[in-house]
Design a protein around this motif. Structure first.
Motif, short mmCIF file in Angstrom:
data_model
loop_
_atom_site.label_atom_id
_atom_site.label_comp_id
_atom_site.label_asym_id
_atom_site.label_seq_id
_atom_site.Cartn_x
_atom_site.Cartn_y
_atom_site.Cartn_z
N ASN A 130 0.83 -1.20 0.00
CA ASN A 130 0.00 0.00 0.00
C ASN A 130 0.87 1.25 0.00
N LEU A 131 1.95 1.20 0.75
CA LEU A 131 2.87 2.34 0.79
C LEU A 131 3.51 2.56 -0.58
N GLU B 201 2.26 1.70 -3.39
CA GLU B 201 1.21 2.20 -4.28
C GLU B 201 1.06 3.72 -4.11
N THR B 202 1.16 4.18 -2.88
CA THR B 202 1.08 5.62 -2.63
C THR B 202 2.26 6.34 -3.27
N ARG B 203 3.45 5.74 -3.18
CA ARG B 203 4.62 6.34 -3.83
C ARG B 203 4.43 6.41 -5.34
N ILE C 47 1.61 6.81 -6.95
CA ILE C 47 0.69 7.92 -7.21
C ILE C 47 1.41 9.26 -7.13
N LEU C 48 2.22 9.43 -6.10
CA LEU C 48 2.90 10.71 -5.88
C LEU C 48 4.10 10.91 -6.81
N SER D 170 4.06 15.92 1.13
CA SER D 170 3.35 14.64 1.09
C SER D 170 4.33 13.47 0.99
N VAL E 214 5.89 10.28 4.14
CA VAL E 214 5.97 8.82 4.08
C VAL E 214 7.39 8.34 3.84
N TYR F 293 8.91 4.61 4.19
CA TYR F 293 9.42 4.02 2.96
C TYR F 293 10.88 3.61 3.11
#
Length: 236
Positions: free
Chosen positions: A95-96, A98-100, A102-103, A163, A167, A171
């Protein structure tokens, strides 16, 4: 001494840390075997194996030929506290990542389009640092993070920078496990370096759409490799 079924692996991990403290173990001391720990905590060997693999990936222990784990020569108190942060469920790491994705895919596009010559030179320097770390057979996670952060800084978007920074600590610690598993595999190390080179090239050329695509491919591959490494560690 038996523990609850909820979050068994995490509880085993905590109990092993407690055991090291209570027994006043020193570098070079051998931990009980998987079988012994399993009997001590009243659980199967699977969560024990998972907890031991994370301890080793953290640098607190090292596996010895013939079985067993040895406490490493390091600052045990500090490292024990740090490993708590590293012990995350594989789904949480995915999930982390996946967030990376996106960003950072958008960050790569913006860096290509907005980054100055100085920004792009800084990204190149971080790429060279990453290359040097691989040549020296170091894990290179700090250099990896620095490369990505240089790209984010070149977006000139303070909200995006914040943002990603929020994280980055998570990460940073999460990828150590995956990178250490890949450290001695030359093909994987070469692939990761090549992916970073392609990201930098697209940014240097000001090709935002290509930079975004290269970053997506890189982080998507990181997701796949992390899952593979995590599964292998649990099944080893």
């Amino acid at each position: 001494m038996k523990i609850e079924r909820k979050k068994v692996s995490m509880q085993v991990f905590d109990r092993i840390k407690e055991y090291i403290h209570e027994e006043k173990m020193k570098p070079g001391d051998r931990l009980p075997t998987e079988k012994q720990l399993s009997e001590m905590f009243g659980v199967s060997r699977t969560p024990v194996r998972e907890a031991l693999s994370v301890l080793e990936a953290s640098g607190l222990t090292v596996s010895k030929q013939g079985g067993g784990s040895i406490v490493q020569a390091t600052s045990l108190t500090n490292l024990i506290e740090e490993t708590q942060f590293e012990f995350v469920d594989s789904e949480e790491v995915l999930n982390l990542l996946e967030t990376r994705i996106i960003l950072e895919t958008e960050a790569a596009r913006l860096a290509a389009e907005r980054g100055t010559a100085e920004d792009k030179e800084r990204i190149k320097e971080k790429l060279e640092d990453l290359r040097a770390s691989q040549n020296d057979n170091r894990v290179g996670y700090k250099e990896d993070i620095a490369f990505h952060n240089a790209i984010v800084q070149a977006t000139y978007n303070p909200i995006l920078v914040h943002s990603v920074e929020s994280v980055t600590t998570l990460y940073d610690k999460a990828i150590r496990f995956s990178l250490k598993k890949n450290m001695g595999i030359s093909e994987k190390r070469a692939q990761v370096l090549s992916e970073h080179e392609r990201i930098y090239t697209a940014i240097r050329l000001g090709n935002g759409s290509q930079a975004k695509e290269e970053m997506y491919q890189h982080l998507n591959n990181a997701c796949k490799k992390f899952k593979q490494s995590f599964d292998q560690a649990l099944n080893s």
